[in-house]
Design a protein around this motif. Structure first.
Motif, PDB file in Angstrom:
ATOM      1  N   GLU A  45     -29.342  75.947  38.493  1.00 27.31           N
ATOM      2  CA  GLU A  45     -28.630  76.406  37.304  1.00 27.31           C
ATOM      3  C   GLU A  45     -27.237  76.902  37.672  1.00 27.31           C
ATOM      4  OE1 GLU A  45     -29.947  76.255  33.731  1.00 27.31           O
ATOM      5  OE2 GLU A  45     -30.502  74.710  35.177  1.00 27.31           O
ATOM      6  N   ASP A  46     -26.520  76.066  38.429  1.00 22.58           N
ATOM      7  CA  ASP A  46     -25.142  76.347  38.822  1.00 22.58           C
ATOM      8  C   ASP A  46     -25.009  77.707  39.503  1.00 22.58           C
ATOM      9  OD1 ASP A  46     -24.366  73.926  37.705  1.00 22.58           O
ATOM     10  OD2 ASP A  46     -24.102  74.830  35.730  1.00 22.58           O
ATOM     11  N   GLY A  47     -25.987  78.013  40.356  1.00 21.31           N
ATOM     12  CA  GLY A  47     -25.938  79.259  41.108  1.00 21.31           C
ATOM     13  C   GLY A  47     -26.594  80.427  40.402  1.00 21.31           C
ATOM     14  N   GLY A  48     -27.218  80.190  39.260  1.00 22.39           N
ATOM     15  CA  GLY A  48     -27.889  81.268  38.541  1.00 22.39           C
ATOM     16  C   GLY A  48     -29.041  81.862  39.333  1.00 22.39           C
ATOM     17  N   PHE A  49     -29.678  81.026  40.160  1.00 22.15           N
ATOM     18  CA  PHE A  49     -30.756  81.492  41.031  1.00 22.15           C
ATOM     19  C   PHE A  49     -30.478  80.985  42.441  1.00 22.15           C
ATOM     20  CE2 PHE A  49     -32.526  80.929  36.786  1.00 22.15           C
ATOM     21  CZ  PHE A  49     -33.107  82.166  36.553  1.00 22.15           C
ATOM     22  N   GLU A  50     -30.802  81.802  43.404  1.00 20.82           N
ATOM     23  CA  GLU A  50     -30.611  81.416  44.805  1.00 20.82           C
ATOM     24  C   GLU A  50     -31.777  81.924  45.631  1.00 20.82           C
ATOM     25  OE1 GLU A  50     -26.704  81.865  46.821  1.00 20.82           O
ATOM     26  OE2 GLU A  50     -27.814  83.081  48.282  1.00 20.82           O
ATOM     27  N   LEU A  51     -32.377  81.034  46.413  1.00 19.81           N
ATOM     28  CA  LEU A  51     -33.445  81.402  47.335  1.00 19.81           C
ATOM     29  C   LEU A  51     -33.043  80.979  48.739  1.00 19.81           C
ATOM     30  CD1 LEU A  51     -36.736  80.455  45.432  1.00 19.81           C
ATOM     31  CD2 LEU A  51     -35.642  82.687  45.646  1.00 19.81           C
ATOM     32  N   GLN A  52     -33.446  81.774  49.726  1.00 16.07           N
ATOM     33  CA  GLN A  52     -33.111  81.498  51.115  1.00 16.07           C
ATOM     34  C   GLN A  52     -34.391  81.415  51.943  1.00 16.07           C
ATOM     35  OE1 GLN A  52     -30.171  84.164  52.712  1.00 16.07           O
ATOM     36  NE2 GLN A  52     -28.848  84.046  50.905  1.00 16.07           N
ATOM     37  N   ARG A  53     -34.341  80.548  52.942  1.00 15.19           N
ATOM     38  CA  ARG A  53     -35.474  80.392  53.844  1.00 15.19           C
ATOM     39  C   ARG A  53     -34.966  80.212  55.269  1.00 15.19           C
ATOM     40  NH1 ARG A  53     -37.796  81.881  50.039  1.00 15.19           N
ATOM     41  NH2 ARG A  53     -39.675  81.063  49.034  1.00 15.19           N
ATOM     42  N   LYS A  54     -35.721  80.736  56.228  1.00  8.55           N
ATOM     43  CA  LYS A  54     -35.476  80.460  57.638  1.00  8.55           C
ATOM     44  C   LYS A  54     -36.587  79.535  58.124  1.00  8.55           C
ATOM     45  CE  LYS A  54     -32.782  84.423  59.256  1.00  8.55           C
ATOM     46  NZ  LYS A  54     -32.704  85.532  60.255  1.00  8.55           N
ATOM     47  N   ILE A  55     -36.199  78.323  58.511  1.00 15.84           N
ATOM     48  CA  ILE A  55     -37.169  77.285  58.874  1.00 15.84           C
ATOM     49  C   ILE A  55     -36.921  76.819  60.303  1.00 15.84           C
ATOM     50  CG2 ILE A  55     -38.163  75.061  58.263  1.00 15.84           C
ATOM     51  CD1 ILE A  55     -38.534  77.191  56.126  1.00 15.84           C
ATOM     52  N   PRO A  56     -37.757  77.201  61.259  1.00 20.21           N
ATOM     53  CA  PRO A  56     -37.604  76.684  62.627  1.00 20.21           C
ATOM     54  C   PRO A  56     -37.978  75.212  62.674  1.00 20.21           C
ATOM     55  CG  PRO A  56     -39.629  77.955  62.446  1.00 20.21           C
ATOM     56  CD  PRO A  56     -38.920  78.106  61.126  1.00 20.21           C
ATOM     57  N   PHE A  57     -37.283  74.442  63.496  1.00 22.25           N
ATOM     58  CA  PHE A  57     -37.569  73.015  63.559  1.00 22.25           C
ATOM     59  C   PHE A  57     -38.729  72.748  64.513  1.00 22.25           C
ATOM     60  CE2 PHE A  57     -34.380  73.806  66.801  1.00 22.25           C
ATOM     61  CZ  PHE A  57     -34.841  73.105  67.898  1.00 22.25           C
ATOM     62  N   ASP A  58     -39.478  71.714  64.211  1.00 21.01           N
ATOM     63  CA  ASP A  58     -40.621  71.311  65.034  1.00 21.01           C
ATOM     64  C   ASP A  58     -40.819  69.821  64.802  1.00 21.01           C
ATOM     65  OD1 ASP A  58     -42.735  71.377  66.738  1.00 21.01           O
ATOM     66  OD2 ASP A  58     -44.133  72.330  65.359  1.00 21.01           O
ATOM     67  N   TYR A  59     -40.128  68.992  65.565  1.00 21.67           N
ATOM     68  CA  TYR A  59     -40.031  67.557  65.299  1.00 21.67           C
ATOM     69  C   TYR A  59     -41.400  66.923  65.039  1.00 21.67           C
ATOM     70  CZ  TYR A  59     -35.204  67.893  66.917  1.00 21.67           C
ATOM     71  OH  TYR A  59     -33.884  68.217  67.054  1.00 21.67           O
ATOM     72  N   ASP A  60     -41.471  66.167  63.950  1.00 19.05           N
ATOM     73  CA  ASP A  60     -42.732  65.557  63.527  1.00 19.05           C
ATOM     74  C   ASP A  60     -42.416  64.234  62.839  1.00 19.05           C
ATOM     75  OD1 ASP A  60     -45.159  64.872  62.137  1.00 19.05           O
ATOM     76  OD2 ASP A  60     -45.812  66.949  62.394  1.00 19.05           O
ATOM     77  N   SER A  61     -42.591  63.123  63.563  1.00 20.41           N
ATOM     78  CA  SER A  61     -42.243  61.805  63.025  1.00 20.41           C
ATOM     79  C   SER A  61     -43.105  61.426  61.832  1.00 20.41           C
ATOM     80  CB  SER A  61     -42.377  60.738  64.124  1.00 20.41           C
ATOM     81  OG  SER A  61     -41.360  60.863  65.080  1.00 20.41           O
ATOM     82  N   GLU A  62     -44.389  61.773  61.862  1.00 23.45           N
ATOM     83  CA  GLU A  62     -45.266  61.399  60.750  1.00 23.45           C
ATOM     84  C   GLU A  62     -44.886  62.153  59.485  1.00 23.45           C
ATOM     85  OE1 GLU A  62     -49.968  60.472  59.980  1.00 23.45           O
ATOM     86  OE2 GLU A  62     -49.455  62.175  61.266  1.00 23.45           O
ATOM     87  N   TYR A  63     -44.590  63.445  59.605  1.00 17.72           N
ATOM     88  CA  TYR A  63     -44.152  64.209  58.443  1.00 17.72           C
ATOM     89  C   TYR A  63     -42.813  63.691  57.926  1.00 17.72           C
ATOM     90  CZ  TYR A  63     -47.725  67.890  58.522  1.00 17.72           C
ATOM     91  OH  TYR A  63     -48.905  68.579  58.430  1.00 17.72           O
ATOM     92  N   GLN A  64     -41.910  63.326  58.833  1.00 18.90           N
ATOM     93  CA  GLN A  64     -40.631  62.749  58.415  1.00 18.90           C
ATOM     94  C   GLN A  64     -40.864  61.565  57.484  1.00 18.90           C
ATOM     95  OE1 GLN A  64     -38.294  61.610  61.808  1.00 18.90           O
ATOM     96  NE2 GLN A  64     -38.609  63.566  62.845  1.00 18.90           N
ATOM     97  N   ASP A  65     -41.722  60.678  57.921  1.00 18.11           N
ATOM     98  CA  ASP A  65     -41.965  59.450  57.175  1.00 18.11           C
ATOM     99  C   ASP A  65     -42.688  59.734  55.863  1.00 18.11           C
ATOM    100  OD1 ASP A  65     -41.799  56.587  56.975  1.00 18.11           O
ATOM    101  OD2 ASP A  65     -43.929  56.490  57.438  1.00 18.11           O
ATOM    102  N   LEU A  66     -43.726  60.576  55.904  1.00 17.80           N
ATOM    103  CA  LEU A  66     -44.530  60.822  54.709  1.00 17.80           C
ATOM    104  C   LEU A  66     -43.754  61.569  53.636  1.00 17.80           C
ATOM    105  CD1 LEU A  66     -48.047  61.725  56.195  1.00 17.80           C
ATOM    106  CD2 LEU A  66     -47.448  59.726  54.824  1.00 17.80           C
ATOM    107  N   PHE A  67     -43.054  62.637  54.002  1.00 11.85           N
ATOM    108  CA  PHE A  67     -42.323  63.399  52.997  1.00 11.85           C
ATOM    109  C   PHE A  67     -41.149  62.599  52.439  1.00 11.85           C
ATOM    110  CE2 PHE A  67     -44.675  66.989  54.743  1.00 11.85           C
ATOM    111  CZ  PHE A  67     -44.928  67.733  53.602  1.00 11.85           C
ATOM    112  N   THR A  68     -40.558  61.730  53.262  1.00 12.77           N
ATOM    113  CA  THR A  68     -39.516  60.838  52.754  1.00 12.77           C
ATOM    114  C   THR A  68     -40.103  59.860  51.746  1.00 12.77           C
ATOM    115  OG1 THR A  68     -38.251  60.990  54.807  1.00 12.77           O
ATOM    116  CG2 THR A  68     -37.804  59.112  53.396  1.00 12.77           C
ATOM    117  N   LYS A  69     -41.270  59.314  52.055  1.00 10.89           N
ATOM    118  CA  LYS A  69     -41.899  58.350  51.149  1.00 10.89           C
ATOM    119  C   LYS A  69     -42.334  59.001  49.837  1.00 10.89           C
ATOM    120  CE  LYS A  69     -43.488  54.884  54.461  1.00 10.89           C
ATOM    121  NZ  LYS A  69     -44.647  54.162  55.035  1.00 10.89           N
ATOM    122  N   VAL A  70     -42.828  60.231  49.910  1.00 10.53           N
ATOM    123  CA  VAL A  70     -43.213  60.918  48.678  1.00 10.53           C
ATOM    124  C   VAL A  70     -41.992  61.100  47.782  1.00 10.53           C
ATOM    125  CG1 VAL A  70     -44.108  63.065  47.706  1.00 10.53           C
ATOM    126  CG2 VAL A  70     -45.164  62.101  49.738  1.00 10.53           C
TER     127      VAL A  70
END
Length: 684
Positions: free
Chosen positions: A142-167
């Motif tokens: 909503e053009d900045g009306g709401f903002e959420l922040q997350r800290k996400i550590p990376f953990d390489y996962d080729s299968e998740y890359q492919d599946l979440f992209t396909k979804v």
């Protein structure tokens, strides 16, 4: 009707879904006295008709995503968006945020994640922006009306890359609705749509422990001038490093987790140094250190940082580059600490002397390295370990290995060909890296195109999307069906793939009866388990993500441990005043050449920048060649040989296909590029 059965009506067609997935599907016709067999004439006529795909004849149960499973802050934003814009708008924003989080965790490539988010934003006119950094993600709606922040550590996962992209692609292509997409994401995290190897070995301990020693031993041999004795010690160090990471990640307090790299490096240094003390003429500590710590040295991050800087993401790129440089130095320093623990007391040489003595045992002039066959075999073993680290499904390992070997062979042969008097210049290194990266990208694109082509023909039959039948289509369908069955019975494939394959004939028969004017069938009968299997088949039919098979190859093209070797030159600078006389004499007798610690930054830039340029060049070349081949194929009519779908389906796939636009740069939200409909009129 039985209490365990629910009816869902859509027009005149009705689907019966049995909640008991163990019972075979039962047929419930509008008239029990009606004929249940089609005449040969009716069957022939129906087979010539062009139906829509299977999902149009099956009314899936009204699946509703449970909002209560979301974090509290997301629920609050959802509630407000639901009130202002409606449920679908609110759920699409939730889906976008979840997609970004999981893709960022799985491949840690903000440029690619932004590409997916931009597709969703443009498709559904979402008023949202985002800022994807190294570990901090910011989502605005909503053009900045709401903002959420997350800290996400990376953990390489080729299968998740492919599946979440396909979804995401399936949702953008309108092959699944928003509730199905969100539920599918949740089921992926629960392991319902992933390979068994990922659930029990690659994503969980203790199964994952066996990958550490395999990678440490093979990397010590193929990359870092070690021998088989060094590989044995590296395997022990790798197993120990795996135990440490398991213990720290699972139960250690936050303060201790920050020190994980130092602890892993120190224990590696201690174990390897103990082996060296027993036989100082036998072990190469450098190969043991770098083979073991290879797991923790993400060389891919150096290349990604340069890509981001070149693409205009200066802040993210510089931050990533500096962060991974410091991480590499911390691991190297930890190994040096371990050496100091062993060599400070009760040994005839100090730590610096020991470092230069072990260098005399390191050599690339070994029989198995000079033999092309043995070298490739060891490299393939190393590739298996890397694919395990990246959670690559075992059934698809052949895809990853082909790309890895293609990049390595070109890189190695070019570097060897440019070598003069046994030495390569920085320019030689840059050229070999560029060509190796181009080869890896070309191999991944060719492989992805072939696999997508075969799976497209197969999935069109499985999902009843084929309006025509071609000989090539039949040939590839039979091959793919054989591979599905073989991989399942070998224990690598997914049971859902086999169940969908076995459903094909029965569903085809029911569809013919449903569309027959002379047959009384008014519904197609599937169980709830079959419904989930069909949805998985729909998602799996989306194009393959190139980066899911390319990233492990890039990881091996730029071994982060090579950067660590430069840092060891800084930790143990070659200064004759600090080296004992007898050790110095041995070094001079063997014509020992110490690395220049002053070249760390220069070599780091040569390695990472050349590989980044190679990737960009590779995607530019392959994308243009692909477009040219597609143009000539359509002009000459060759596409008709294998095309079993209609032009509308193919155009939709091309318009929203992720793989074709994978490396599109400059995807950060730009007000000049926004759809008019996606910008709220603030004057209203």
């Amino acid at each position: 009707m039985d209490a365990n059965t629910s009816n869902i009506e859509e027009g005149t067609n009705k689907v019966t879904l049995s909640d008991n997935t163990n019972e075979p599907p039962t047929t419930t016709n509008a008239s029990d006295e009606a004929d249940t067999e089609l005449s040969s004439r009716d069957r022939f006529g129906l087979m010539k008709k062009k139906f829509q795909s299977l999902r149009h004849d099956i009314s899936f149960t009204n699946q509703t995503f449970d909002i209560k499973t979301l974090p509290k802050d997301v629920q609050r934003v959802y509630k407000k968006l639901n009130e202002d814009q409606g449920e679908e708008y609110a759920l699409i924003w939730v889906f976008s945020m979840r997609t970004a989080i999981e893709l960022h965790r799985g491949w840690h490539m903000p440029l690619l994640t932004s590409k997916i988010l931009q597709q969703i934003k443009d498709k559904f006119n979402m008023r949202m922006t985002w800022n994807i950094g190294m570990v901090k993600l910011i989502f605005r709606v909503e053009d900045g009306g709401f903002e959420l922040q997350r800290k996400i550590p990376f953990d390489y996962d080729s299968e998740y890359q492919d599946l979440f992209t396909k979804v995401a692609t399936a949702f953008v292509n309108e092959n699944i609705d928003i509730h199905q997409a969100l539920i599918f994401q949740t089921e992926i995290k629960k392991g319902l749509h992933t390979a068994k190897s990922g659930r029990y070995i690659m994503r969980s301990y203790p199964g994952r422990l066996f990958i550490y020693p395999l990678q440490a031993a093979s990397c010590a041999l193929i990359f870092f001038d070690g021998g088989f004795s060094d590989a044995g010690v590296a395997a022990i160090c790798g197993f120990t490093a795996g135990l440490i990471e398991w213990a720290i990640d699972s139960s250690a307090p936050g303060d201790l987790k920050i020190l994980k790299d130092v602890i892993v490096g120190t224990f590696t240094g201690i174990i390897a140094s103990i082996a060296f003390r027993f036989d100082g003429d036998f072990f190469c500590l450098k190969s043991i250190f770098m083979g073991t710590l290879y797991w923790f040295f993400y060389g891919t991050a150096f290349v990604a940082g340069i890509l981001e800087i070149v693409s205009g993401e200066i802040e993210t790129g510089v931050t990533r580059f500096v962060a991974v440089t410091i991480k590499t130095f911390v691991l190297s320093l930890g190994a040096a600490f371990g050496m100091a623990v062993v060599f400070t007391f009760g040994y005839e040489y100090n730590t610096i002397d020991a470092w230069y003595l072990q260098g005399l045992n390191c050599t690339s002039d070994r029989d198995f390295i000079n033999n092309d066959l043995y070298r490739i075999i060891i490299y393939i073993v190393c590739s298996f370990a890397v694919l395990g680290q990246y959670r690559f499904p075992i059934v698809n390992w052949w895809r990853g290995v082909l790309v890895q070997v293609a990049g390595y062979v070109v890189q190695y042969k070019v570097q060897a060909g440019l070598e003069q008097d046994g030495v390569n210049s920085n320019l030689d290194t840059a050229i070999s890296n560029i060509l190796g990266a181009v080869a890896a990208v070309a191999a991944s694109e060719i492989l992805a195109s072939v696999v997508d082509g075969m799976l497209n023909l197969y999935n069109r039959r499985i999902l009843h999307r084929n309006n025509e039948v071609t000989k090539i289509g039949t040939f590839f369908y039979k091959i793919t069906a054989f591979l599905v069955r073989a991989s399942y019975y070998l224990g690598f494939g997914k049971e859902a793939d086999l169940r969908v394959l076995n459903m094909k004939s029965d569903l085809r028969q029911q569809r013919l009866e449903l569309h027959s004017d002379t047959h009384a069938r008014s519904e197609i009968n599937i169980t709830s388990e079959q419904q989930r299997d069909i949805q998985e088949a729909i998602v799996s039919a989306e194009p393959l993500s190139t980066w899911s098979i390319l990233m492990p190859a890039v990881y091996q093209l730029v071994p982060g441990s090579h950067i660590a070797n430069l840092w060891f030159g800084t930790i143990f600078p070659y200064n004759e005043d600090n080296i004992s006389e007898d050790v110095l004499m041995k070094l001079k007798e063997s014509n020992y050449k110490a690395s220049d610690s002053g070249q760390v930054f220069e070599l780091l830039m040569v390695i990472s920048t050349s590989l980044a340029l190679g990737l960009l060049l590779g995607f530019a070349v392959t994308n243009n060649v692909s477009q040219m081949m597609q143009y000539f194929s359509h002009k000459s009519g060759l596409h008709k040989i294998y095309n079993e779908g209609d032009d509308e389906d193919r155009e939709k796939s091309d318009n929203h296909g992720y793989r074709k636009q994978l490396m599109a740069l400059g995807m950060d939200d730009n007000p000049m590029d926004r759809n008019e409909e996606s910008v709220r009129n603030l004057s209203e």
